[in-house]
Write a protein that holds these residues in place. Structure first.
Motif, PDB file in Angstrom:
ATOM      1  N   GLY A   1      53.069  50.442  31.061  1.00 23.24           N
ATOM      2  CA  GLY A   1      54.456  50.498  31.513  1.00 23.24           C
ATOM      3  C   GLY A   1      55.075  51.852  31.237  1.00 23.24           C
ATOM      4  O   GLY A   1      54.377  52.862  31.125  1.00 23.24           O
ATOM      5  N   ARG A   2      56.396  51.850  31.108  1.00 25.94           N
ATOM      6  CA  ARG A   2      57.138  53.083  30.857  1.00 25.94           C
ATOM      7  C   ARG A   2      58.212  52.830  29.812  1.00 25.94           C
ATOM      8  O   ARG A   2      58.711  51.718  29.667  1.00 25.94           O
ATOM      9  N   SER A   3      58.557  53.898  29.119  1.00 28.75           N
ATOM     10  CA  SER A   3      59.678  53.824  28.192  1.00 28.75           C
ATOM     11  C   SER A   3      60.879  54.516  28.808  1.00 28.75           C
ATOM     12  O   SER A   3      60.745  55.541  29.491  1.00 28.75           O
TER      13      SER A   3
ATOM     14  N   VAL B   1      59.276  49.087  28.965  1.00 26.04           N
ATOM     15  CA  VAL B   1      59.094  48.008  29.928  1.00 26.04           C
ATOM     16  C   VAL B   1      57.632  48.003  30.354  1.00 26.04           C
ATOM     17  O   VAL B   1      57.159  48.952  30.995  1.00 26.04           O
ATOM     18  N   PHE B   2      56.912  46.953  29.984  1.00 26.48           N
ATOM     19  CA  PHE B   2      55.516  46.819  30.394  1.00 26.48           C
ATOM     20  C   PHE B   2      55.482  46.112  31.746  1.00 26.48           C
ATOM     21  O   PHE B   2      55.789  44.929  31.850  1.00 26.48           O
ATOM     22  N   SER B   3      55.125  46.851  32.773  1.00 25.89           N
ATOM     23  CA  SER B   3      55.124  46.302  34.125  1.00 25.89           C
ATOM     24  C   SER B   3      53.792  45.676  34.509  1.00 25.89           C
ATOM     25  O   SER B   3      53.690  44.998  35.527  1.00 25.89           O
ATOM     26  N   ASP B   4      52.758  45.905  33.704  1.00 20.25           N
ATOM     27  CA  ASP B   4      51.444  45.339  34.013  1.00 20.25           C
ATOM     28  C   ASP B   4      50.770  44.884  32.728  1.00 20.25           C
ATOM     29  O   ASP B   4      50.635  45.657  31.773  1.00 20.25           O
ATOM     30  N   LYS B   5      50.384  43.614  32.716  1.00 19.72           N
ATOM     31  CA  LYS B   5      49.604  43.066  31.608  1.00 19.72           C
ATOM     32  C   LYS B   5      48.404  42.365  32.226  1.00 19.72           C
ATOM     33  O   LYS B   5      48.550  41.484  33.069  1.00 19.72           O
ATOM     34  N   SER B   6      47.228  42.757  31.829  1.00 21.47           N
ATOM     35  CA  SER B   6      46.024  42.155  32.403  1.00 21.47           C
ATOM     36  C   SER B   6      45.011  41.853  31.315  1.00 21.47           C
ATOM     37  O   SER B   6      44.908  42.582  30.317  1.00 21.47           O
ATOM     38  N   LYS B   7      44.280  40.773  31.522  1.00 21.10           N
ATOM     39  CA  LYS B   7      43.239  40.389  30.582  1.00 21.10           C
ATOM     40  C   LYS B   7      42.058  41.341  30.741  1.00 21.10           C
ATOM     41  O   LYS B   7      41.638  41.661  31.849  1.00 21.10           O
ATOM     42  N   ARG B   8      41.532  41.809  29.633  1.00 20.92           N
ATOM     43  CA  ARG B   8      40.429  42.763  29.680  1.00 20.92           C
ATOM     44  C   ARG B   8      39.131  42.072  30.060  1.00 20.92           C
ATOM     45  O   ARG B   8      38.790  41.011  29.522  1.00 20.92           O
ATOM     46  N   GLN B   9      38.423  42.664  30.973  1.00 16.88           N
ATOM     47  CA  GLN B   9      37.087  42.178  31.320  1.00 16.88           C
ATOM     48  C   GLN B   9      36.075  42.770  30.348  1.00 16.88           C
ATOM     49  O   GLN B   9      36.257  43.867  29.828  1.00 16.88           O
ATOM     50  N   SER B  10      35.008  42.024  30.159  1.00 17.12           N
ATOM     51  CA  SER B  10      33.917  42.569  29.363  1.00 17.12           C
ATOM     52  C   SER B  10      33.327  43.760  30.102  1.00 17.12           C
ATOM     53  O   SER B  10      33.262  43.771  31.330  1.00 17.12           O
ATOM     54  N   PHE B  11      32.910  44.756  29.333  1.00 18.63           N
ATOM     55  CA  PHE B  11      32.317  45.930  29.973  1.00 18.63           C
ATOM     56  C   PHE B  11      31.061  45.478  30.711  1.00 18.63           C
ATOM     57  O   PHE B  11      30.314  44.630  30.210  1.00 18.63           O
ATOM     58  N   PRO B  12      30.834  46.011  31.942  1.00 23.97           N
ATOM     59  CA  PRO B  12      29.633  45.615  32.684  1.00 23.97           C
ATOM     60  C   PRO B  12      28.380  45.726  31.820  1.00 23.97           C
ATOM     61  O   PRO B  12      28.233  46.650  31.040  1.00 23.97           O
ATOM     62  N   SER B  13      27.516  44.765  31.968  1.00 20.19           N
ATOM     63  CA  SER B  13      26.322  44.690  31.120  1.00 20.19           C
ATOM     64  C   SER B  13      25.463  45.936  31.299  1.00 20.19           C
ATOM     65  O   SER B  13      25.533  46.645  32.300  1.00 20.19           O
ATOM     66  N   ASP B  14      24.626  46.188  30.288  1.00 14.67           N
ATOM     67  CA  ASP B  14      23.699  47.323  30.363  1.00 14.67           C
ATOM     68  C   ASP B  14      22.799  47.202  31.583  1.00 14.67           C
ATOM     69  O   ASP B  14      22.429  48.211  32.198  1.00 14.67           O
ATOM     70  N   ASP B  15      22.450  45.962  31.937  1.00 15.78           N
ATOM     71  CA  ASP B  15      21.588  45.756  33.111  1.00 15.78           C
ATOM     72  C   ASP B  15      22.266  46.270  34.380  1.00 15.78           C
ATOM     73  O   ASP B  15      21.602  46.787  35.280  1.00 15.78           O
ATOM     74  N   LEU B  16      23.592  46.130  34.440  1.00 14.70           N
ATOM     75  CA  LEU B  16      24.329  46.587  35.605  1.00 14.70           C
ATOM     76  C   LEU B  16      24.680  48.071  35.500  1.00 14.70           C
ATOM     77  O   LEU B  16      24.547  48.825  36.464  1.00 14.70           O
TER      78      LEU B  16
ATOM     79  N   GLN C   1      46.000  49.109  24.633  1.00 10.00           N
ATOM     80  CA  GLN C   1      44.864  48.201  24.758  1.00 10.00           C
ATOM     81  C   GLN C   1      44.717  47.411  23.467  1.00 10.00           C
ATOM     82  O   GLN C   1      44.723  47.970  22.376  1.00 10.00           O
ATOM     83  N   THR C   2      44.614  46.096  23.622  1.00 10.05           N
ATOM     84  CA  THR C   2      44.258  45.237  22.503  1.00 10.05           C
ATOM     85  C   THR C   2      42.880  44.640  22.795  1.00 10.05           C
ATOM     86  O   THR C   2      42.271  44.937  23.824  1.00 10.05           O
ATOM     87  N   GLU C   3      42.423  43.802  21.915  1.00 10.82           N
ATOM     88  CA  GLU C   3      41.111  43.189  22.135  1.00 10.82           C
ATOM     89  C   GLU C   3      41.125  42.239  23.327  1.00 10.82           C
ATOM     90  O   GLU C   3      40.088  41.971  23.923  1.00 10.82           O
ATOM     91  N   MET C   4      42.330  41.753  23.698  1.00  9.86           N
ATOM     92  CA  MET C   4      42.418  40.755  24.753  1.00  9.86           C
ATOM     93  C   MET C   4      43.055  41.270  26.040  1.00  9.86           C
ATOM     94  O   MET C   4      42.692  40.852  27.129  1.00  9.86           O
ATOM     95  N   HIS C   5      44.046  42.185  25.917  1.00  5.34           N
ATOM     96  CA  HIS C   5      44.819  42.575  27.087  1.00  5.34           C
ATOM     97  C   HIS C   5      45.056  44.083  27.143  1.00  5.34           C
ATOM     98  O   HIS C   5      44.979  44.779  26.126  1.00  5.34           O
ATOM     99  N   ASP C   6      45.375  44.532  28.351  1.00  5.36           N
ATOM    100  CA  ASP C   6      45.883  45.879  28.567  1.00  5.36           C
ATOM    101  C   ASP C   6      47.354  45.768  28.950  1.00  5.36           C
ATOM    102  O   ASP C   6      47.724  44.966  29.815  1.00  5.36           O
ATOM    103  N   TYR C   7      48.187  46.574  28.318  1.00  8.29           N
ATOM    104  CA  TYR C   7      49.605  46.643  28.643  1.00  8.29           C
ATOM    105  C   TYR C   7      49.906  48.049  29.159  1.00  8.29           C
ATOM    106  O   TYR C   7      49.571  49.035  28.506  1.00  8.29           O
TER     107      TYR C   7
END
Length: 325
Positions: free
Chosen positions: A220-222, A228-243, A212-218
């Motif tokens: 995969g497997r070695s 080999v990183f088979s999935d890279k996705s942009k991190r969503q902000s954690f659901p707000s406290d209200d939610l 996990q980085t500040e921007m993405h999740d990687y």
């Protein structure tokens, strides 16, 4: 470790215990002490009969804690004293203590982990260097048992195996460290990695990798040193406290947050105005699907309609289990 490995460890300890003159009077009492001691911490498996949240919250939890690591041997000693005559309770207790301690100790090395230091801390200890079932460890214990059966002295059968296992664990730690370093090198274009997770698979040279980085999740497997990183996705902000205030006390969501060591979250509106919050454990990606999740659906009034936690291997099956509640 898996039940089969705990059993062969118990048999191996039985072989060693037969060399204790105080335990030599009754092989049945000795075998019962060591095999039961090697299995009893996993008695919490019965919680699975209730629901997944209860099982995940308790499996390898309090039954693997410091108080129970002390209480289980006392219970076994009482059991042996009740059903067997002329036993040395002190030696039964010592061997039972060894069996229970080794059960808890070896469990901390896989990615599920235990709460072994409870009540000092409720943190899950997950060293993630040994797969839940490791064929090399299982086969080594089986070799020792076969040597003992054909007449080899227990010390000659098992002490070399213990030495091999110590070296094996050291190798696994070193392999994990190398994979972590390689994973960070491969995503060096992104700064500030937040978390790196490396866990074994049943294959010696394959490891599960999540970064996990500040921007993405990687994820995969070695394969050897090649990751080999088979999935890279942009991190969503954690659901707000209200939610989150509407789901944080749900037992399925709470259990997931307490148990999972690396995960991502998603929140979205469905077509019927239902709000879905999904927590995805990054440790369990297989064939393009994350098998361990927690999910909650909230209606327009922010009341939870359905929630679920567990290992599910397809989206269709997840939806069926969610709405079966």
């Amino acid at each position: 470790m898996d039940t089969g490995t705990h059993i062969v460890m118990g048999i191996g300890l039985t072989a060693l215990a037969t060399q204790d003159p105080a335990m030599a009077g009754s092989f049945a009492a000795t075998a019962t002490t060591l095999v039961v001691g090697s299995l009893i911490p996993d008695g919490d498996t019965v919680f699975k009969l209730k629901d997944n949240a209860t099982y995940i919250s308790n499996h390898r939890g309090i039954t693997h804690s410091i108080p129970f690591t002390i209480l289980w041997p006392l219970f076994i000693t009482l059991l042996i004293f009740t059903f067997f005559k002329n036993v040395d309770t002190t030696h039964v207790w010592l061997w039972a203590q060894l069996a229970v301690f080794l059960h808890v100790f070896v469990d901390i090395f896989n990615s599920y982990g235990t709460q072994a230091l409870r009540p000092i801390t409720n943190k899950w200890i997950q060293l993630s260097v040994i797969n839940t079932f490791d064929p090399i460890i299982f086969v080594l214990w089986c070799i020792g048992i076969l040597l003992w059966i054909v007449g080899v002295h227990p010390y000659l059968a098992f002490f070399p195996i213990v030495g091999i296992l110590v070296v094996y664990y050291i190798i696994r730690f070193r392999m994990q460290a190398i994979i972590k370093q390689q994973a960070l090198r491969q995503i060096k274009q992104e700064h500030n990695p937040v978390k790196v997770f490396v866990a074994p698979t049943i294959r010696f040279m394959q490891w599960r990798v999540a970064v996990q980085t500040e921007m993405h999740d990687y994820v995969g497997r070695s394969y050897g040193r090649n990751i080999v990183f088979s999935d890279k996705s942009k991190r969503q902000s954690f659901p707000s406290d209200d939610l989150m205030q509407y789901v944080k006390d749900d037992k399925n969501i709470k259990t997931f947050l307490n148990f999972s060591s690396i995960y991502r979250w998603q929140s979205r509106k469905l077509n019927d105005n239902t709000t879905e919050i999904r927590l995805i454990d990054l440790r369990y990606l297989k064939n393009g699907h994350y098998s361990f999740v927690a999910i909650a659906h909230l209606d327009e009034d922010m009341v939870i309609d359905h929630s679920y936690i567990g290992w599910v291997f397809s989206e269709d099956k997840l939806q069926r289990k969610l709405f079966a509640k």
